[in-house]
Design an enzyme around this catalytic site. Structure first.
Site, short mmCIF file in Angstrom:
data_model
loop_
_atom_site.label_atom_id
_atom_site.label_comp_id
_atom_site.label_asym_id
_atom_site.label_seq_id
_atom_site.Cartn_x
_atom_site.Cartn_y
_atom_site.Cartn_z
N GLY A 73 -28.17 35.23 21.56
CA GLY A 73 -29.29 35.85 20.86
C GLY A 73 -28.81 37.00 19.98
O GLY A 73 -27.64 37.39 20.00
N GLY A 121 -27.67 32.84 24.81
CA GLY A 121 -28.83 32.09 24.33
C GLY A 121 -28.49 30.67 23.92
O GLY A 121 -29.36 29.79 23.93
N GLU A 144 -22.77 38.33 29.88
CA GLU A 144 -23.64 39.51 29.77
C GLU A 144 -23.16 40.73 30.57
O GLU A 144 -23.47 41.87 30.19
CB GLU A 144 -25.07 39.14 30.20
CG GLU A 144 -25.83 38.31 29.18
CD GLU A 144 -25.41 36.85 29.16
OE1 GLU A 144 -25.81 36.12 28.25
OE2 GLU A 144 -24.65 36.44 30.08
N ASP A 152 -29.34 35.91 31.52
CA ASP A 152 -30.77 35.66 31.41
C ASP A 152 -30.98 34.26 30.86
O ASP A 152 -30.28 33.35 31.20
CB ASP A 152 -31.46 36.76 30.59
CG ASP A 152 -30.97 36.80 29.15
OD1 ASP A 152 -29.82 36.41 28.88
OD2 ASP A 152 -31.76 37.22 28.27
#
Length: 355
Positions: A73, A121, A144, A152
């Site tokens: 992302g 992402g 991350e 996530d």
């Protein structure tokens, strides 16, 4: 990579049809197809259109450029939004997580070619799909913890369901794995040599729509080969042994007892990560094991992201990774011992704001 020629239209998301396949291509190759908010919204609209189109029997997702499917992302936007407190980061994550859930429940075959860099992402728009292809170029990771965040995009659901403790190793270390390891961990299904992907997809596109859904898996299988050995081939027993604990301190102590190269490299990798992120990630993974579905994990992850923007490590991680690029983050707290149970618990507080 552009595997099929067709009349693509769009900007950051390209769409087209070829035979009975609806084509979706991520089109930001200069930034490794990193997902913007508009891309996520347009991706969802494309899925809606193809699901409603009776002439489309399956969807194919690829990334433009030679470097990979998607690097993740738009974390710079997230960084800037968190600093400004303008709410853009929250709206971005809501859209992204809803798209992840949408992909997981998509009613038609969802074929994705996960070649090159597929991280963060990028894993979200691929590993929740039904027909996931990797190649010899695949580099898959959830990195991350290295930016003061936690896995996530529904990754806690995926990681917690990987065989043994492979997902715990991936989530804490943030290390990239190859295509064969991605299959072993349950993030992909088939390994196809990159030079045969176009032929495979052309064959799928030529299938009549009524037969495509029933024959797509067997068609892909015709092109599948065994991938080269990866980290998990020889390191699996050590990983399962060392990462079975429920505290990061115990995991590190177990790794220190091992004498293999992978354990040493893993220790080096983990020692560079945010101590807070490591503890939050491990709890996220253990909570996910007890969760009933992907949506539950996404809600938990979203609640955790609302805390991420309130603590310093995310801003410091992004500064070191993409702002100053010195690769030398100064974490706060700097050690596992200084991360309090209360600071970890703050990531798991129920929030009024939901997906």
């Amino acid at each position: 990579m552009r595997y099929l020629e067709a009349d693509y239209r769009g900007d950051e998301i390209l769409t087209a049809k070829k035979g009975a396949i609806g084509l979706i291509a991520l089109n930001r190759p200069r930034v490794l197809n990193s997902l913007s908010h508009d891309m996520i919204l347009d991706f969802g609209k494309a899925l809606d259109a193809f699901e409603a189109d009776r002439q489309v029997a399956a969807v194919l997702v690829t990334g433009e450029g030679e470097r990979g499917l998607c690097a993740g992302g738009d974390i710079r936007m997230f960084y800037e939004s968190g600093k400004a407190g303008d709410g853009r980061a929250s709206e971005f994550l809501k859209a992204e997580y809803r798209l992840n859930a949408r992909i997981a429940r998509f009613k038609k075959p969802y074929v994705v070619v996960m070649d090159g860099i597929t991280m963060g992402g990028g894993v979200g728009i691929s590993s929740h799909g039904s027909h996931r292809i990797v190649t010899e170029t695949t580099k898959l990771a959830m990195p991350e913890t290295g930016i003061g965040f936690f896995p996530d995009i529904g990754a806690t659901w995926l990681l917690s369901r990987a065989s043994g403790e492979l997902g715990t190793w991936m989530g804490l270390s943030g290390e990239a794995v190859n295509g064969a390891d991605a299959i072993t961990a349950g993030f992909a299904d088939w390994y196809v040599p990159q030079n045969r992907v176009t032929e495979l997809l052309e064959r799928i596109a030529a299938l009549p729509a009524p037969a495509l859904g029933a024959t797509i898996a067997s068609t892909i299988r015709d092109y599948t080969v065994d991938g080269p050995k990866g980290i998990f081939t020889e390191g699996r027993e050590m990983i399962d042994r060392c990462f079975a604990f429920d505290t990061v301190e115990e995991i590190i102590a177990a790794l220190e007892m091992e004498k293999c190269d992978l354990a040493t490299r893993t220790l080096v990798a983990i020692s560079a990560k945010s101590p807070t992120s490591l503890k939050v990630t491990l709890r996220m993974l253990r909570e996910a094991r007890r969760s009933k579905d992907l949506e539950t994990c996404l809600e938990r992850e979203f609640a955790g992201t609302l805390q991420v923007v309130k603590v310093p490590d995310f801003y410091e991680g992004i500064r070191a990774a993409i702002i100053d690029k010195d690769r030398n983050p100064k974490w706060d707290p700097a050690t596992l011992e200084d991360v309090t149970p209360e600071s970890v618990a703050a990531f798991f507080v129920a929030r009024d704001e939901r997906l």
